[in-house]
Motif scaffolding. Structure first.
Motif, PDB file in Angstrom:
ATOM      1  N   UNK A  48       0.824  -1.206   0.000  1.00  0.00           N
ATOM      2  CA  UNK A  48       0.000   0.000   0.000  1.00  0.00           C
ATOM      3  C   UNK A  48       0.861   1.262   0.000  1.00  0.00           C
ATOM      4  N   UNK A  49       1.968   1.241   0.735  1.00  0.00           N
ATOM      5  CA  UNK A  49       2.864   2.398   0.765  1.00  0.00           C
ATOM      6  C   UNK A  49       3.491   2.633  -0.607  1.00  0.00           C
ATOM      7  N   UNK A  50       3.878   1.565  -1.284  1.00  0.00           N
ATOM      8  CA  UNK A  50       4.459   1.703  -2.616  1.00  0.00           C
ATOM      9  C   UNK A  50       3.435   2.233  -3.615  1.00  0.00           C
ATOM     10  N   UNK A  51       2.198   1.792  -3.499  1.00  0.00           N
ATOM     11  CA  UNK A  51       1.135   2.313  -4.369  1.00  0.00           C
ATOM     12  C   UNK A  51       0.945   3.807  -4.122  1.00  0.00           C
ATOM     13  N   UNK A  52       0.932   4.207  -2.842  1.00  0.00           N
ATOM     14  CA  UNK A  52       0.789   5.625  -2.505  1.00  0.00           C
ATOM     15  C   UNK A  52       1.954   6.434  -3.064  1.00  0.00           C
ATOM     16  N   UNK A  53       3.161   5.880  -2.994  1.00  0.00           N
ATOM     17  CA  UNK A  53       4.340   6.574  -3.522  1.00  0.00           C
ATOM     18  C   UNK A  53       4.241   6.758  -5.033  1.00  0.00           C
ATOM     19  N   UNK A  54       3.844   5.713  -5.734  1.00  0.00           N
ATOM     20  CA  UNK A  54       3.709   5.804  -7.191  1.00  0.00           C
ATOM     21  C   UNK A  54       2.654   6.841  -7.567  1.00  0.00           C
ATOM     22  N   UNK A  55       1.517   6.847  -6.860  1.00  0.00           N
ATOM     23  CA  UNK A  55       0.470   7.830  -7.139  1.00  0.00           C
ATOM     24  C   UNK A  55       0.960   9.246  -6.862  1.00  0.00           C
ATOM     25  N   UNK A  56       1.708   9.427  -5.766  1.00  0.00           N
ATOM     26  CA  UNK A  56       2.246  10.754  -5.449  1.00  0.00           C
ATOM     27  C   UNK A  56       3.216  11.223  -6.519  1.00  0.00           C
ATOM     28  N   UNK A  57       4.070  10.313  -6.999  1.00  0.00           N
ATOM     29  CA  UNK A  57       5.017  10.669  -8.048  1.00  0.00           C
ATOM     30  C   UNK A  57       4.299  10.987  -9.355  1.00  0.00           C
TER      31      UNK A  57
END
Length: 369
Positions: free
Chosen positions: A169-178
């Motif tokens: 979930x954290x990696x998904x959030x990071x990709x969306x933020x980027x």
């Protein structure tokens, strides 16, 4: 206990404000005072979360947190770390960075020290945002002794049974933020976010490893303590990594405060002094909460603090592209903790008269083991 815990922050405050008045006059006195108040008001949730970790450490490491840890927080995170960030992100040599920091009118490539620090915000926000998001996710996804917002927490606990779901979930959030906030800084944001994730996994994992080993050695003693409020307090390597965890947590909380402080003053020594005073009170408040057993008496405070952390993580990720006023961050944290405190007080009043509530709040078998 109150004076013993807060006596030296009071003394340091008086000395710092007198020094600020002598060096910078009434204006400097006021600036340092404002920065100290802002740091305290915006970091109360930090103290509550720190307390949940600190109570697992033995008295020696609690003293280290309040002494050596304070020096790291004041001089390391609020003075040296911003210099390091500016140097790395802007690719500036140490001498030039120091010159920019000491002379607010000096520029490098047309930008002052404060502007270079502001330009480094995407990397800072991504690192801190993902680190804090992992703390929030690991809390809401794990089985808990008590539930505050049951309609949210119980379904999330079921999701949390999946292995490594918080990391995903954290990696998904990071990709969306980027993708949506970083623009042409996407690579920087992704790299900083992955470093934040790696830091959390490394420090938290090593601490858990050594703590588990120590608890296994002291299993008999722990069984004797299960009926009370106390835990087996860790020492040695486990406590050392918990200490590192707390320092990174403090840094993640302080990032936005350090950057935002330049809206009040462009003098790095005034900023360090003001934020440092605030850090002293937050550290002392953390120890006070542990010694008073406040988290055991008001069981939803930990929940409120973690929800505040989740909100701050989201704010940091959004701040990659959009400026979020510090007052918003502070009010959200205060709102969650205030609501959790009120809920805890109401629970404590009802529980002796409500057997069903008492049974619902008892730790589950899975949580106890």
């Amino acid at each position: 206990m109150f004076l013993r815990t807060f006596g030296w922050p009071f003394a340091a405050t008086i000395a710092a404000l007198i020094g600020a008045g002598l060096v910078w006059g009434p204006t400097g006195f006021g600036v340092v005072l404002i920065l100290a108040i802002l740091e305290i008001s915006l970091s109360f949730d930090n103290a509550v979360v720190n307390a949940t970790v600190l109570k697992r450490m033995n008295p020696f490491w609690q003293k280290i947190f309040l002494t050596v840890g304070v020096l790291i927080a004041v001089f390391g995170m609020r003075l040296l770390f911003p210099l390091l960030v500016v140097g790395l992100t802007a690719k500036i040599g140490p001498g030039t960075v120091l010159d920019l920091a000491l002379h607010s009118d000096h520029t490098y490539h047309g930008l002052t020290y404060a502007q270079h620090l502001e330009a480094a915000n995407p990397a800072i926000a991504a690192f801190g945002g993902i680190f804090l998001l992992m703390i929030f996710l690991d809390f809401v996804l794990e089985e808990k002794d008590y539930h505050w917002l049951r309609f949210i927490e119980r379904p999330l606990e079921r999701i949390g049974r999946l292995a490594s779901v918080s990391t995903v979930l954290a990696l998904v959030a990071l990709v969306l933020a980027a993708r949506f906030f970083a623009g042409d800084r996407a690579e920087t944001v992704l790299l900083a976010g992955v470093l934040g994730l790696a830091t959390y996994l490394a420090v938290n994992g090593l601490s858990g490893l050594f703590e588990s080993s120590m608890e296994a050695d002291e299993e008999g003693e722990e069984e004797d303590q299960r009926a009370g409020r106390s835990l087996v307090q860790v020492a040695g390597k486990a406590a050392f990594f918990l200490f590192l965890y707390l320092e990174v947590l403090d840094a993640s909380f302080s990032f936005d405060g350090v950057v935002g402080a330049f809206a009040v003053s462009d003098n790095i020594f005034q900023i360090t002094l003001g934020l440092g005073i605030g850090a002293l009170y937050i550290r002392s408040l953390t120890v006070f909460l542990v010694r008073k057993g406040t988290l055991d008496d008001y069981v939803y405070l930990e929940h409120g603090a973690h929800y505040a952390i989740g909100a701050l993580a989201g704010i940091l990720l959004v701040s990659i592209a959009h400026k979020i006023p510090e007052i918003v961050t502070g009010l959200i944290g205060v709102a969650f903790i205030g609501a959790a405190l009120i809920s805890s007080v109401l629970r404590n009043r009802r529980q002796p008269e409500d057997p069903e509530l008492a049974a619902a709040d008892q730790p589950s078998v899975a949580a106890r083991h």
